[in-house]
Structure formats: C-alpha cells, structure tokens
Design an enzyme around this catalytic site. Structure first.
Site, PDB file in Angstrom:
ATOM      1  N   CYS A 356       0.819  -1.228   0.000  1.00  0.00           N
ATOM      2  CA  CYS A 356       0.000   0.000   0.000  1.00  0.00           C
ATOM      3  C   CYS A 356       0.851   1.276   0.000  1.00  0.00           C
ATOM      4  O   CYS A 356       0.354   2.338  -0.369  1.00  0.00           O
ATOM      5  CB  CYS A 356      -0.905   0.056   1.225  1.00  0.00           C
ATOM      6  SG  CYS A 356      -1.876  -1.415   1.511  1.00  0.00           S
TER       7      CYS A 356
HETATM    8  O1  KQY Z   1      -4.283   1.052   0.790  1.00  0.00           O
HETATM    9  C1  KQY Z   1      -4.468   1.130   1.972  1.00  0.00           C
HETATM   10  N1  KQY Z   1      -4.471   0.048   2.670  1.00  0.00           N
HETATM   11  C2  KQY Z   1      -4.671   2.457   2.571  1.00  0.00           C
HETATM   12  C3  KQY Z   1      -5.389   2.486   3.840  1.00  0.00           C
HETATM   13  C4  KQY Z   1      -5.636   3.883   4.297  1.00  0.00           C
HETATM   14  C5  KQY Z   1      -5.949   3.971   5.705  1.00  0.00           C
HETATM   15  C6  KQY Z   1      -6.146   5.373   6.175  1.00  0.00           C
HETATM   16  N2  KQY Z   1      -5.997   5.428   7.581  1.00  0.00           N
END
Ligand code: KQY
Length: 365
Positions: A356
């Site tokens: 991510c």
């Molecule tokens: O791609 C992702 N797992 C992003 C998660 C964002 C979380 C914001 N607190």
C-alpha cells in the site's frame, strides 16, 4: 506531458504485472498525526527500511511535505531521491498513477479519481484534494503523458494485473457505495478493461476482515506469475476471516484467466489476529474531530501485502509465529528473488502495509 482523453487499450497500452521489470518505485513520507502514532517516528523507520530494500535494485523516489524535507533527507540514504509534494497521507499505491506500457516500451500514467476510499459515504479522511492531485503531478515531473480518468474512483491497491490480460479485484471494494455508485458491475468491468488493456476481470467476493479500504485485493491475493496466485489463508474456523478466505478460494478455483489457464493457488498463512494496544491509540492525534483507532480494534494484517522489486520480495513481519513460514513460502515461489522481511506493525497501524505504501514505475524507454 500531455493530458489525454483517449483510452489506454485503444492506444495500445496495458498494465504490466508487478513481477515484470521496474524502472523505479514511488513512496510518500508518513506524517499525518491520526495515521501514524507518536509523531510517525517508528513508521518513518519502517518506511526507510522498505525504501532501502527496494533501492537495492530500482530507483526510489520519496515524496514528502515542505515541513518534512529535512527529516526525510536526513533519514534516507543519498541514492534515494526526496521530492517535495503535497499529499494528505502516505498511501503511494492508491494516490500515485497506475502506469501502463505499450509494445515499444513507452509508459503513460492513469490519473484515477481519488476520494479517500469512499468519500462522504465511508471515506477515511477529509479533505483528500492533495492526494487527488498527486498522480497528475507525478506524471508531470516524470514527463509522462497522463490519461484523465478522474471521473472514475479507483485506487491502485484495488487492482492487480498479470500483465497478460487478466485483472483481479474485489467486489466489496469496486462495488462499494462510496466509489462509483452510478456505474453497474458491467460498466466498471468495461472501464477497467479499456484502461488497463485487459480481457478478463477476476472478481473476488471479498478481502481481509476489517480492511477499511472496503477490502482491497492487494491485502488478500496477488499474482506471482501469470496463472499463479498467492491467497491469504486461515485454518481457524472460528475466525470470520475463514469464510471470507473459503469464498475467495472457491471463486478462484472456478475461474480461468484471459489466456484460458486454470489458476494455481498457493495459500499463504495469515498471522494471528492483531489488535490495537491502548498505548498505540494514545499516540494517535485526532484531526478535524475524525475518529481514529480504538483500543482492541482488530487490524487487517496480511503477508500478501508485499512489494515485488526487481531483485527481492519486500514483505511484512508481525512478530508472529507464522512470520518464518510465510517467508519460506515466498522464497520457494520466487526462487530468483531474495525475500526481505520488515517489521511492519507501525505501517499496519496506519491501515495498510508494504504494498500500500509503494507504487512501481515499469521499466521503459
Ligand atoms: O491502501 C491502503 N491500505 C490504505 C489504507 C488507508 C488507511 C487510512 N488510515
């Protein structure tokens, strides 16, 4: 850089697989006080370890705010480029462009609409306008043409490509009410194929329990070669995750990819459930009165959330008894790459993991 209103597939472009060669990788320096506990100090160390592991075989570009430039420059080695750019948080996978490539090796970016994983329906922060502008700015400084797809809400973590015409997504995310509620599943599939140069979309029903992105595919399943995937797995029938994994397995077993192949599915164990601790909650600061994590909240931990660099797999460790087994499985599945495990609890607290916080730039002319 040109802003294009045509479609990548009709221009001869497709999304390469992550396991194909990269020119580089973009990351974003963590700073946001409601995402990263205690001034993001521990998260920054984890991000540095990820960046250094990737930089062994590809160029890493770290975006950061004006305020954080000196700190990022000080903490990162010189061969990692630090570039000032405004963003709302540090999720490069979701806010950077998705790069597509043509047969002669040119790349272009796709600038999707970004609304913080669900906008005013179930988004995770407000505002998100800096994040929404990042993809176009990145294409601008890389001098790559960019497709304007801002009317279509999509995050990079919600799509995987095998590079040979097959995409993988989750229904829970792409059909969620906060993204493209006016489009049917068929219309969404058509748009994905037109933009990413694909012929087949695999629609997994769901992802990882409590994943606040509406269950991005990059936390549950990943292509390791065309025709082969790793799927997060638990044997614990009492865990709500069990049924979710079973449904995904059954679905994948019933499908063929764009080339007509049945998929080989490798199970990758999940760590034991991981919960927020009270002292971690105290290290998060509420912004704009928005809710942040609570003591005992289950986090969406998964080893599938790894990055495939040119010479390694950069994967999370959770101080769990399955850390070693998950590493061994990936070592066998990627015999030509080393597997580097990075303690990732501080990235997980933010709401995602190593995949991510990274976005690859394919090798290009
Ligand atoms: O791609 C992702 N797992 C992003 C998660 C964002 C979380 C914001 N607190």
């Amino acid at each position: 850089m040109r802003i294009l209103n045509t479609l990548p597939r009709e221009d001869g472009y497709h999304m390469p697989a992550e396991f194909e060669q990269h020119w580089g990788c973009i990351m974003i320096w963590p700073e946001r006080a409601d995402s990263w506990q205690y001034g993001a100090v521990a998260a920054r160390h984890a991000f540095c370890q990820v960046a250094e592991a990737i930089a062994k075989s590809e160029q890493v570009i770290m975006l950061c705010s004006f305020e954080q430039y000196d700190t990022a420059r000080e903490m990162l080695p010189e061969h990692i480029q630090v570039v000032e750019m405004s963003t709302d948080d540090a999720w490069a996978r979701d806010v950077c462009p998705t790069f597509v490539k043509n047969d002669v090796g040119d790349i272009r970016g796709i600038d999707w609409g970004f609304n913080a994983w669900g906008g005013l329906v179930d988004g995770l922060y407000f505002p998100w306008d800096k994040d929404n502008k990042a993809a176009r700015k990145i294409c601008d400084f890389l001098n790559k043409d960019v497709y304007d797809q801002r009317d279509f809400i999509l995050e990079g973590g919600s799509i995987h490509s095998d590079g040979e015409g097959t995409l993988m997504v989750t229904e829970s995310c792409l059909l969620s009410a906060g993204r493209n509620p006016k489009l049917s599943k068929e219309e969404i599939e058509k748009r994905l194929k037109e933009c990413l140069g694909a012929e087949k979309v695999l629609w997994l029903p769901c992802g990882i329990y409590q994943d606040e992105t509406n269950e991005h595919v990059d936390n549950i399943c990943a292509f390791i070669t065309p025709g082969q995937v790793v799927l997060s797995w638990t044997e614990d029938k009492e865990d709500p995750q069990y049924e979710m994994c079973e449904k995904s397995l059954k679905y994948l077993e019933s499908q063929r990819d764009a080339q007509g192949r049945k998929l080989t599915i490798h199970k990758l164990p999940l760590p034991q459930p991981i919960y927020m601790r009270e002292e971690e909650c105290r290290g998060l600061i509420h912004l704009n009165g928005e809710p942040t994590r609570v003591d005992g909240e289950r986090l969406a931990a998964s080893y599938v959330n790894f990055y495939i660099s040119n010479d390694s797999i950069v994967m999370p460790a959770f101080q769990d008894k399955s850390d070693a087994q998950a590493k061994e499985i990936l070592e066998k599945l990627f015999p030509d790459r080393s597997v580097v495990q990075i303690p990732a609890r501080d990235i997980l607290i933010g709401g995602g993991n190593i995949h991510c916080i990274t976005q690859q730039i394919p090798m290009h002319k």
